[in-house]
Design a protein around this motif. Structure first.
Motif, short mmCIF file in Angstrom:
data_model
loop_
_atom_site.label_atom_id
_atom_site.label_comp_id
_atom_site.label_asym_id
_atom_site.label_seq_id
_atom_site.Cartn_x
_atom_site.Cartn_y
_atom_site.Cartn_z
N ALA A 1 -3.85 -9.67 -11.79
CA ALA A 1 -2.78 -10.28 -12.58
C ALA A 1 -1.94 -11.17 -11.66
O ALA A 1 -1.55 -10.76 -10.57
CB ALA A 1 -1.91 -9.21 -13.21
N THR A 2 -1.68 -12.38 -12.11
CA THR A 2 -0.84 -13.31 -11.36
C THR A 2 0.23 -13.88 -12.29
O THR A 2 0.20 -13.66 -13.50
CB THR A 2 -1.68 -14.47 -10.77
OG1 THR A 2 -2.39 -15.11 -11.83
CG2 THR A 2 -2.68 -13.94 -9.73
N CYS B 1 -2.21 -7.49 -19.86
CA CYS B 1 -1.09 -6.93 -19.08
C CYS B 1 0.23 -7.51 -19.57
O CYS B 1 0.29 -8.57 -20.18
CB CYS B 1 -1.30 -7.14 -17.59
SG CYS B 1 -0.98 -8.79 -16.97
N GLY B 2 1.26 -6.76 -19.28
CA GLY B 2 2.62 -7.17 -19.60
C GLY B 2 3.51 -6.92 -18.41
O GLY B 2 3.26 -6.02 -17.61
N ALA C 1 6.89 -10.59 -20.66
CA ALA C 1 5.87 -11.64 -20.68
C ALA C 1 4.51 -10.97 -20.72
O ALA C 1 4.30 -9.96 -20.04
CB ALA C 1 6.00 -12.53 -19.45
N VAL C 2 3.61 -11.49 -21.54
CA VAL C 2 2.28 -10.90 -21.66
C VAL C 2 1.21 -11.92 -21.27
O VAL C 2 1.40 -13.12 -21.41
CB VAL C 2 1.99 -10.36 -23.08
CG1 VAL C 2 2.94 -9.21 -23.41
CG2 VAL C 2 2.07 -11.44 -24.12
N SER C 3 0.10 -11.40 -20.80
CA SER C 3 -1.00 -12.23 -20.33
C SER C 3 -1.98 -12.57 -21.44
O SER C 3 -1.86 -12.09 -22.57
CB SER C 3 -1.76 -11.49 -19.22
OG SER C 3 -2.55 -10.45 -19.78
N ASN C 4 -2.97 -13.31 -21.06
CA ASN C 4 -4.16 -13.52 -21.89
C ASN C 4 -4.91 -12.17 -21.98
O ASN C 4 -4.62 -11.25 -21.23
CB ASN C 4 -5.07 -14.57 -21.24
CG ASN C 4 -5.42 -14.19 -19.79
OD1 ASN C 4 -4.55 -14.14 -18.92
ND2 ASN C 4 -6.68 -13.91 -19.54
N ALA D 1 -7.34 -11.85 -14.85
CA ALA D 1 -8.73 -12.27 -14.61
C ALA D 1 -9.49 -11.13 -13.95
O ALA D 1 -8.98 -10.45 -13.06
CB ALA D 1 -8.76 -13.50 -13.71
N PRO D 2 -10.74 -10.91 -14.39
CA PRO D 2 -11.56 -9.89 -13.74
C PRO D 2 -11.98 -10.35 -12.34
O PRO D 2 -12.31 -11.52 -12.15
CB PRO D 2 -12.76 -9.74 -14.67
CG PRO D 2 -12.81 -11.00 -15.46
CD PRO D 2 -11.41 -11.54 -15.51
N ALA D 3 -11.97 -9.43 -11.39
CA ALA D 3 -12.42 -9.73 -10.04
C ALA D 3 -13.91 -9.44 -9.88
O ALA D 3 -14.54 -9.92 -8.95
CB ALA D 3 -11.61 -8.92 -9.02
#
Length: 121
Positions: free
Chosen positions: A24-25, A98-99, A110-113, A9-11
């Motif tokens: 990234a979480t 991100c991965g 594992a990869v993100s959205n 998610a963008p901050a």
């Protein structure tokens, strides 16, 4: 540790002369580093990474133009990008995903959205 899907998610919003940050979480908490894919375009369709041995839903969403690492701790991390004060970059689109190496994910990754952004003023 129970596997979770990484979330990106963008901050803030990317602006000329500023530092853009993505958080990234849900990363594997024992892995101290993750990777960020930066693309100058998104892919016309996601590339399914399952045939390469990765898990269901493990899709590459952005062009693999730049691959960088960033620090992670306790399952989260932040990636920052300094955006030069250059009008040539105004309205440029950037795409991020991100991965993370993940000890319990199929294929160990594992990869993100994906996150799509446009550089503004």
């Amino acid at each position: 540790y129970k596997r979770q899907v990484p979330d990106l998610a963008p901050a803030n919003t990317p602006e000329l002369g500023e530092t853009f940050q993505l958080d990234a979480t849900n990363l594997d908490p024992i892995v101290p580093i993750s990777v960020m894919v930066v693309g100058f375009s998104s892919l016309p369709a996601p590339i399914d990474l399952q045939p390469l041995g990765f898990g269901v839903g493990c899709d590459l969403l952005v062009n693999l133009d730049v691959l960088l690492s960033f620090a992670a701790a306790s399952g989260s991390g932040s990636y920052t990008l300094a955006i030069p004060q250059s009008l040539a970059l105004l309205d440029a689109d950037l795409f991020f995903q991100c991965g993370s190496i993940d000890s319990v994910a199929a294929g160990g990754l594992a990869v993100s959205n994906g996150v799509a952004t446009t550089i503004g003023l």
